[in-house]
Design a protein around this motif. Structure first.
Motif, PDB file in Angstrom:
ATOM      1  N   PRO A 136       0.678  -1.110   0.019  1.00 44.52           N
ATOM      2  CA  PRO A 136      -0.069   0.221   0.223  1.00 44.52           C
ATOM      3  C   PRO A 136       0.614   1.852   0.412  1.00 44.52           C
ATOM      4  O   PRO A 136       1.792   1.410   0.542  1.00 44.52           O
ATOM      5  CB  PRO A 136      -1.035  -0.346   1.034  1.00 44.52           C
ATOM      6  N   VAL A 137       0.178   2.097  -0.731  1.00 41.21           N
ATOM      7  CA  VAL A 137       0.801   3.451  -0.743  1.00 41.21           C
ATOM      8  C   VAL A 137       0.129   4.248  -0.241  1.00 41.21           C
ATOM      9  O   VAL A 137      -1.379   4.387  -0.239  1.00 41.21           O
ATOM     10  CB  VAL A 137       1.730   4.139  -2.302  1.00 41.21           C
ATOM     11  N   PRO A 138       0.249   4.704   0.888  1.00 44.25           N
ATOM     12  CA  PRO A 138      -0.311   6.288   2.101  1.00 44.25           C
ATOM     13  C   PRO A 138      -1.142   7.824   0.654  1.00 44.25           C
ATOM     14  O   PRO A 138      -0.658   7.789   0.674  1.00 44.25           O
ATOM     15  CB  PRO A 138       0.670   6.925   3.378  1.00 44.25           C
ATOM     16  N   GLY A 139      -2.565   7.391   1.063  1.00 42.24           N
ATOM     17  CA  GLY A 139      -2.884   8.475   0.329  1.00 42.24           C
ATOM     18  C   GLY A 139      -3.292   9.122  -0.828  1.00 42.24           C
ATOM     19  O   GLY A 139      -4.142   8.414  -1.293  1.00 42.24           O
ATOM     20  N   THR A 140      -3.070   6.932  -2.138  1.00 37.73           N
ATOM     21  CA  THR A 140      -3.441   6.369  -2.804  1.00 37.73           C
ATOM     22  C   THR A 140      -3.860   4.907  -3.085  1.00 37.73           C
ATOM     23  O   THR A 140      -3.511   3.812  -2.041  1.00 37.73           O
ATOM     24  CB  THR A 140      -1.975   6.324  -3.770  1.00 37.73           C
ATOM     25  N   THR A 141      -5.079   5.143  -3.598  1.00 34.63           N
ATOM     26  CA  THR A 141      -6.169   4.125  -3.377  1.00 34.63           C
ATOM     27  C   THR A 141      -5.557   3.635  -5.578  1.00 34.63           C
ATOM     28  O   THR A 141      -5.712   4.058  -6.007  1.00 34.63           O
ATOM     29  CB  THR A 141      -7.519   3.874  -2.977  1.00 34.63           C
TER      30      THR A 141
END
Length: 179
Positions: free
Chosen positions: A87-92
Motif C-alpha cells: 500500500p501507498v499512504p493516501g493513494t488507492t
C-alpha cells in the motif's frame, strides 16, 4: 456532487508531455498563478492514470514535488491494471474506471475530482463522465509527445467555453463538456 475536471498544461502544438513522457519543459512555465492557486483549493481528490502517477515529475526530490507543484495534497485514486502489493499512504489503486470515479467523487465531497493523465481523461470523456476541461496553453512547441486528447472514432465533441485567463506563464481556457 463532485465533478470531474481534466486540467493540464499543454504546449501550443497540443502536447502535455514531451517524448518518453518528459515533463521537464513545464519548469519554465511554473510559478505564481492566482488562477492555479484558486483551483487547488477547489480540488478534493485526484483521479490519476498509472503512467502519470509513475511518470516524470519535473519537481521530483524538491519541496515542489507532486500535483500542482506540490501545492495540492489529499486522496489520490490511480487507475491501473497493475495494483501494487504494498500500500501507498493516501493513494488507492483501482482497476475499474467506474469504481475509481465513484471512490474519487466520494472522497472529494462537493469539490472537484481532478483528472491527471491523457488516457484516463479520454476514458472519462468516452464514458460520459468528464464534466469540465481546463487547459493551460504554454508558449512552447514540443513537436512530439503525449497529446492532450486522443479521440478515436473521429466524432466531434463540442465544448462550451466557460472562461479564459491570461497570465505571464500561460493562457488558460476552461470548458464544460455538454451532455
Amino acid at each position: 456532487m463532485a465533478r470531474l475536471l481534466y486540467s493540464a498544461t499543454m504546449s501550443l502544438d497540443g502536447f502535455i508531455a514531451g517524448p518518453d513522457g518528459d515533463m521537464s519543459w513545464l519548469s519554465a512555465f511554473s510559478g505564481p498563478d492566482p488562477a492555479v492557486d484558486a483551483l487547488v483549493d477547489e480540488i478534493g481528490a485526484l483521479l490519476v492514470g498509472n503512467r502519470t502517477y509513475r511518470g516524470d515529475d519535473p519537481n521530483r526530490g524538491t519541496d515542489n514535488e507532486g500535483a500542482f507543484g506540490g501545492a495540492w495534497c489529499g486522496p489520490q485514486f490511480v487507475l491501473t491494471h497493475h495494483i501494487p502489493e504494498t500500500p501507498v499512504p493516501g493513494t488507492t489503486f483501482l482497476d475499474d474506471l467506474d469504481t475509481a470515479i465513484a471512490a474519487a467523487k466520494q472522497a472529494a465531497g462537493g469539490k472537484y475530482v481532478n483528472v491527471l493523465g491523457a488516457d484516463v481523461a479520454a476514458q472519462c470523456l468516452t464514458a460520459g463522465h468528464l464534466d469540465e476541461i481546463l487547459v493551460y496553453i504554454a508558449p512552447v512547441l514540443l513537436g512530439a509527445g503525449t497529446r492532450l486528447f486522443l479521440h478515436d472514432g473521429g466524432t466531434n465533441i463540442s465544448l462550451e467555453r466557460l472562461s479564459t485567463n491570461e497570465s505571464l506563464a500561460a493562457t488558460s481556457i476552461w470548458y464544460r463538456v455538454p451532455r
